[in-house]
Design a protein around this motif. Structure first.
Motif, mmCIF file in Angstrom:
data_model
loop_
_atom_site.group_PDB
_atom_site.id
_atom_site.type_symbol
_atom_site.label_atom_id
_atom_site.label_comp_id
_atom_site.label_asym_id
_atom_site.label_seq_id
_atom_site.Cartn_x
_atom_site.Cartn_y
_atom_site.Cartn_z
ATOM 1 N N GLY A 1 -1.637 171.777 92.742
ATOM 2 C CA GLY A 1 -2.114 170.544 93.349
ATOM 3 C C GLY A 1 -2.503 170.696 94.795
ATOM 4 O O GLY A 1 -3.036 171.735 95.217
ATOM 5 N N ILE A 2 -2.212 169.660 95.585
ATOM 6 C CA ILE A 2 -2.647 169.569 96.981
ATOM 7 C C ILE A 2 -1.456 169.262 97.883
ATOM 8 O O ILE A 2 -0.609 168.441 97.544
ATOM 9 N N ILE A 3 -1.412 169.916 99.036
ATOM 10 C CA ILE A 3 -0.467 169.558 100.089
ATOM 11 C C ILE A 3 -1.240 168.870 101.204
ATOM 12 O O ILE A 3 -2.320 169.330 101.603
ATOM 13 N N SER A 4 -0.727 167.754 101.688
ATOM 14 C CA SER A 4 -1.320 167.029 102.809
ATOM 15 C C SER A 4 -0.264 166.935 103.901
ATOM 16 O O SER A 4 0.785 166.310 103.718
ATOM 17 N N THR A 5 -0.536 167.578 105.034
ATOM 18 C CA THR A 5 0.484 167.668 106.079
ATOM 19 C C THR A 5 -0.186 167.766 107.439
ATOM 20 O O THR A 5 -1.379 167.431 107.587
ATOM 21 N N LEU A 6 0.550 168.236 108.448
ATOM 22 C CA LEU A 6 0.018 168.441 109.790
ATOM 23 C C LEU A 6 0.106 169.918 110.145
ATOM 24 O O LEU A 6 1.112 170.575 109.856
ATOM 25 N N ARG A 7 -0.925 170.424 110.763
ATOM 26 C CA ARG A 7 -0.931 171.814 111.227
ATOM 27 C C ARG A 7 -0.562 171.842 112.696
ATOM 28 O O ARG A 7 -1.140 171.112 113.502
ATOM 29 N N ALA A 8 0.421 172.664 113.029
ATOM 30 C CA ALA A 8 0.837 172.790 114.422
ATOM 31 C C ALA A 8 -0.123 173.701 115.169
ATOM 32 O O ALA A 8 -0.445 174.799 114.710
ATOM 33 N N GLY A 9 -0.587 173.243 116.338
ATOM 34 C CA GLY A 9 -1.490 174.032 117.160
ATOM 35 C C GLY A 9 -0.847 174.381 118.483
ATOM 36 O O GLY A 9 0.381 174.320 118.628
ATOM 37 N N PRO A 10 -1.637 174.717 119.481
ATOM 38 C CA PRO A 10 -1.089 175.062 120.799
ATOM 39 C C PRO A 10 -0.317 173.892 121.403
ATOM 40 O O PRO A 10 -0.730 172.735 121.302
ATOM 41 N N GLY A 11 0.831 174.196 121.980
ATOM 42 C CA GLY A 11 1.634 173.148 122.608
ATOM 43 C C GLY A 11 2.090 172.124 121.597
ATOM 44 O O GLY A 11 2.679 172.453 120.574
ATOM 45 N N SER A 12 1.803 170.863 121.873
ATOM 46 C CA SER A 12 2.213 169.774 120.980
ATOM 47 C C SER A 12 1.070 169.307 120.084
ATOM 48 O O SER A 12 1.176 168.270 119.436
ATOM 49 N N GLN A 13 -0.028 170.049 120.046
ATOM 50 C CA GLN A 13 -1.193 169.638 119.264
ATOM 51 C C GLN A 13 -0.913 169.715 117.764
ATOM 52 O O GLN A 13 -0.433 170.715 117.248
ATOM 53 N N LEU A 14 -1.232 168.635 117.055
ATOM 54 C CA LEU A 14 -1.088 168.569 115.602
ATOM 55 C C LEU A 14 -2.406 168.116 115.002
ATOM 56 O O LEU A 14 -3.081 167.239 115.542
ATOM 57 N N THR A 15 -2.768 168.705 113.869
ATOM 58 C CA THR A 15 -4.026 168.372 113.200
ATOM 59 C C THR A 15 -3.767 168.124 111.718
ATOM 60 O O THR A 15 -3.135 168.957 111.061
ATOM 61 N N PRO A 16 -4.244 166.979 111.179
ATOM 62 C CA PRO A 16 -4.085 166.754 109.737
ATOM 63 C C PRO A 16 -4.796 167.854 108.948
ATOM 64 O O PRO A 16 -5.894 168.295 109.313
#
Length: 256
Positions: A192-207
């Motif tokens: 199936g599919i996972i829908s989450t947040l990707r951690a980036g530099p510092g506190s940056q989060l991306t769906p």
């Protein structure tokens, strides 16, 4: 002799049976031995072993002793008490109102596969166990053996009758992570599919959304965990599972 037989045939409680099953699955994974091999060493039928590990039959004292002798470890962590009828074995309506006995086929230890968010050629693999938790009267999932241990999750499992899909949901401090997968195939795999947040530099989060696969641990003879690179012996197998998610398809990703 009859009294000894009655004692050895005594059924353990649901809680003890779950503890023993958890320990056995951990030992099988750690030692990388099959259930068939354990059944032979303990002089049990594979069918009996599968039923007690899957929660379809409680452990008896005699079966437990045989398994302890085969593994060389103590499996009983709490006093032996007779099994009793669970006060409530039906999940809440928000999770699908399913009865425990109707979802035992989901209880297992899985290798979880998804694309690595940090390396486009790698596959991220970790361990997920789905078990019945009597304290909340529902299936729960527990992640482990992740290289990013700080992000290991424990959450609830929804199995609604209407959609025919299984949902692994984590809600923490208002943040949601949702995994939607098919019901198991004949081989026990879910896609199936996972829908989450990707951690980036510092506190940056991306769906972010990505394909995901749950493969029973017993289906992978020598599993690789962590960030699995293309030169790993299991990379081709893992990639095949992830590609199956979108090729069959179990899930669709739309673009414009």
């Amino acid at each position: 002799m009859q009294m000894q037989d009655k004692v050895s045939d005594k059924q353990l409680s649901d809680e003890q049976s779950r503890e023993i099953a958890d320990t056995i699955r951990e030992e099988l994974a750690r030692r990388r031995i099959s259930r068939q091999a354990l059944a032979e060493q303990a002089k049990l039928s594979l069918s009996t072993l599968e039923k007690v590990l899957g929660g379809r039959r409680p452990f008896t004292l005699a079966t437990t002793v045989r398994l302890e002798q085969a593994l060389g470890v103590s499996l009983r962590k709490s006093p032996v008490v007779p099994a009793s009828q669970a006060a409530n074995d039906v999940a809440p309506d928000s999770l699908g109102s399913y009865a425990h006995r109707a979802v035992t086929w989901l209880e297992d230890v899985y290798i979880t596969l998804r694309p690595s968010f940090g390396d486009k050629d790698a596959i991220f693999a970790y361990r997920t166990e789905i078990i019945w938790e009597p304290k909340v009267s529902s299936l729960v999932f527990r992640e482990g053996d992740r290289t990013d241990a700080a992000y290991e999750h424990t959450g609830e499992v929804a199995v609604p009758h209407q959609s025919g899909f299984v949902y692994l949901v984590i809600i923490k401090h208002g943040q949601h992570r949702v995994i939607t997968v098919s019901r198991p195939t004949v081989a026990g795999e879910m896609y199936g599919i996972i829908s989450t947040l990707r951690a980036g530099p510092g506190s940056q989060l991306t769906p972010i959304a990505a394909p995901i696969a749950y493969v029973p641990l017993r289906n992978v003879p020598q599993p690789s965990l962590g960030r699995v690179a293309p030169n790993d012996a299991n990379h081709a197998l893992y990639r095949k599972h992830l590609r199956r998610t979108v090729e069959e398809p179990f899930a669709l990703f739309l673009t414009q």
